[in-house]
Design an enzyme around this catalytic site. Structure first.
Site, short mmCIF file in Angstrom:
data_model
loop_
_atom_site.label_atom_id
_atom_site.label_comp_id
_atom_site.label_asym_id
_atom_site.label_seq_id
_atom_site.Cartn_x
_atom_site.Cartn_y
_atom_site.Cartn_z
N CYS A 45 0.83 -1.21 0.00
CA CYS A 45 0.00 0.00 0.00
C CYS A 45 0.86 1.25 0.00
O CYS A 45 0.53 2.25 -0.66
CB CYS A 45 -0.93 0.01 1.21
SG CYS A 45 -2.02 -1.40 1.32
C1 BEZ Z 1 0.54 -4.66 1.90
O1 BEZ Z 1 0.21 -3.53 1.59
O2 BEZ Z 1 1.70 -5.04 1.81
C2 BEZ Z 1 -0.51 -5.66 2.35
C3 BEZ Z 1 -1.64 -5.20 3.01
C4 BEZ Z 1 -2.60 -6.11 3.42
C5 BEZ Z 1 -2.43 -7.46 3.17
C6 BEZ Z 1 -1.30 -7.90 2.48
C7 BEZ Z 1 -0.33 -6.99 2.06
#
Ligand code: BEZ
Length: 219
Positions: A45
């Protein structure tokens, strides 16, 4: 009921990092992108929201506003934005919706199917929004919907490409072929008869098949 292309985008009031908004009023007369991410302070994210901050001027050039969303409260978004700037080099200048009560997430079907059974049982503690993108036109109708898995960062350049296609095809009676990019040849819409095409495209077209009529990009 699930949302479909061409439905009116559901309107809502929400808290954002730039104050309270009424969604349709915030959109105004242009285009808009509403995109959700699973959780603040997570790695994929962080890269995604940093990239959106980087290419935000490209959306603005296309008369398109962008707004992020997750189930985190807005003060978390504001703290995380500093990490995004530090690690990605771009500070998000676009608003981010804080949706801790999952109101917008439910309205836009941004929650995954699994656990905890019923949508009524969902809480921010056991849920995160999936990676959704909604492109909304000036008529407030949904033009594009995209849903990605948690572990795959999106290609936001593709959203710019689709926006170019949608804005072109809203103005001219054409469609865009596979992997088309701005400036490349386009296809005369199937709804246009050859007689009408002669008026609309006086320079003529190439037609390897009667239903495949290729012209230079208009406009
Ligand atoms: C991420 O942004 O890395 C992420 C967020 C939620 C679940 C898996 C990955």
């Amino acid at each position: 009921m699930s949302l479909r292309i061409n439905d009116i985008a559901p309107d809502f009031t929400a808290e954002t990092t730039q104050g309270t908004i009424r969604f349709h009023d915030w959109i105004g007369d242009g285009w808009a992108i509403l995109f959700s991410h699973p959780k603040d302070f997570t790695p994929v994210c962080t890269t995604e929201l940093g990239y959106m901050a980087k290419i935000e001027p490209e959306f603005r050039r296309r008369n398109c506003k962008i707004i992020g969303l997750s189930v985190d409260p807005v003060d978390n978004h504001a703290r995380w934005a500093k990490d995004i700037e530090e690690t990605q080099g771009y500070l998000p200048a676009y608003p981010m919706i804080g949706d801790p009560n999952l109101e917008v997430a439910k309205l836009y079907n941004m929650l995954p199917a699994e656990e905890p059974g019923t949508s009524e049982g969902r809480t921010p503690a056991n849920n995160a929004t999936v990676r959704s993108v909604f492109v909304i036109g000036p008529d407030k109708r949904i033009k594009l919907m995209l849903t990605y898995p948690m572990t795959t960062g999106r290609n936001f350049d593709e959203i710019l490409r689709v926006l170019d296609s949608m804005q072109l095809t809203a103005a001219h009676k054409v469609a865009t072929p596979v992997n088309w990019k701005h400036g490349e040849d386009v296809i005369i819409a199937g709804s246009v008869s050859d007689d009408d095409a002669k008026t609309l495209f006086p320079q003529g077209w190439k037609a390897p098949k009667p239903y495949l009529r290729i012209v230079k990009q208009p406009g």
